[in-house]
Scaffold this motif. Sequence first.
Motif, short mmCIF file in Angstrom:
data_model
loop_
_atom_site.label_atom_id
_atom_site.label_comp_id
_atom_site.label_asym_id
_atom_site.label_seq_id
_atom_site.Cartn_x
_atom_site.Cartn_y
_atom_site.Cartn_z
N ILE A 44 30.07 -18.29 28.14
CA ILE A 44 29.67 -17.38 29.20
C ILE A 44 30.92 -16.65 29.67
O ILE A 44 31.89 -17.29 30.08
CB ILE A 44 29.02 -18.13 30.38
CG1 ILE A 44 27.79 -18.91 29.92
CG2 ILE A 44 28.64 -17.15 31.49
CD1 ILE A 44 27.18 -19.80 30.99
N ASP A 74 20.90 -14.75 36.80
CA ASP A 74 20.25 -13.45 36.64
C ASP A 74 19.40 -13.18 37.88
O ASP A 74 18.27 -13.64 37.99
CB ASP A 74 19.37 -13.44 35.39
CG ASP A 74 18.76 -12.08 35.10
OD1 ASP A 74 18.82 -11.18 35.98
OD2 ASP A 74 18.21 -11.90 34.01
N TYR A 119 17.04 -18.85 29.65
CA TYR A 119 18.05 -19.70 29.03
C TYR A 119 17.89 -19.70 27.51
O TYR A 119 18.86 -19.65 26.77
CB TYR A 119 17.97 -21.13 29.57
CG TYR A 119 18.80 -21.37 30.81
CD1 TYR A 119 18.93 -20.40 31.80
CD2 TYR A 119 19.44 -22.59 31.00
CE1 TYR A 119 19.69 -20.65 32.94
CE2 TYR A 119 20.20 -22.84 32.14
CZ TYR A 119 20.32 -21.87 33.11
OH TYR A 119 21.07 -22.11 34.22
N LYS A 121 16.46 -17.35 25.65
CA LYS A 121 16.81 -16.01 25.15
C LYS A 121 18.33 -15.85 25.04
O LYS A 121 18.82 -15.24 24.09
CB LYS A 121 16.24 -14.96 26.11
CG LYS A 121 16.55 -13.55 25.72
CD LYS A 121 15.94 -12.57 26.73
CE LYS A 121 16.37 -11.15 26.45
NZ LYS A 121 15.90 -10.23 27.47
N ARG A 122 19.05 -16.42 25.97
CA ARG A 122 20.51 -16.33 25.96
C ARG A 122 21.16 -17.34 25.02
O ARG A 122 22.37 -17.35 24.86
CB ARG A 122 21.06 -16.51 27.37
CG ARG A 122 20.70 -15.35 28.27
CD ARG A 122 21.35 -15.47 29.61
NE ARG A 122 21.11 -14.28 30.38
CZ ARG A 122 21.57 -14.10 31.61
NH1 ARG A 122 22.29 -15.04 32.18
NH2 ARG A 122 21.30 -13.00 32.27
N TRP A 124 21.13 -20.61 25.46
CA TRP A 124 21.71 -21.70 26.26
C TRP A 124 20.93 -22.99 26.12
O TRP A 124 21.33 -24.02 26.66
CB TRP A 124 21.78 -21.30 27.73
CG TRP A 124 22.71 -20.15 28.01
CD1 TRP A 124 23.55 -19.52 27.13
CD2 TRP A 124 22.88 -19.48 29.26
NE1 TRP A 124 24.22 -18.52 27.75
CE2 TRP A 124 23.83 -18.47 29.06
CE3 TRP A 124 22.32 -19.64 30.51
CZ2 TRP A 124 24.24 -17.63 30.08
CZ3 TRP A 124 22.72 -18.80 31.53
CH2 TRP A 124 23.69 -17.81 31.31
#
Length: 125
Positions: A44, A74, A119, A121-122, A124
């Motif tokens: 990140i 977000d 999370y 989608k990112r 994580w």
Amino acid sequence: MTIDEKNQVFAQIKKLMKKYEPPLVARNDFESRYELWSEKEIEIDRRKRKEIYFGGLIIQSSYVGFYFMPVYTDTSLKEIFEPELLSTLKGKSCFHIKKLDKKLLSQIKKSLEAGFKLYKKRGWV
């Protein structure tokens, strides 16, 4: 708010959160404290991390604290919060739940789903 009422609120929200185990990992899984973490190595802002906090619950003296980190990462997630849930938000990511009805529980469930999707989608989770 009585201790029984706080315990009931805690148990109902925890039940919703437990659906994300796995892939999230429960830490501090006690009667009055519960936390979910992703233990995936991520980056990140060019900083490597071995884990990231997703959310948690803690019984406080007059409320149950529901900590929801996706909204901190977000802030546009706030847009999905309906007025009942938004009115319990104190600070950026902590909700003070003093009374839980079906509508508020449904809003928390919807928030958890949206946060988990974020999370995922990112990358994580």
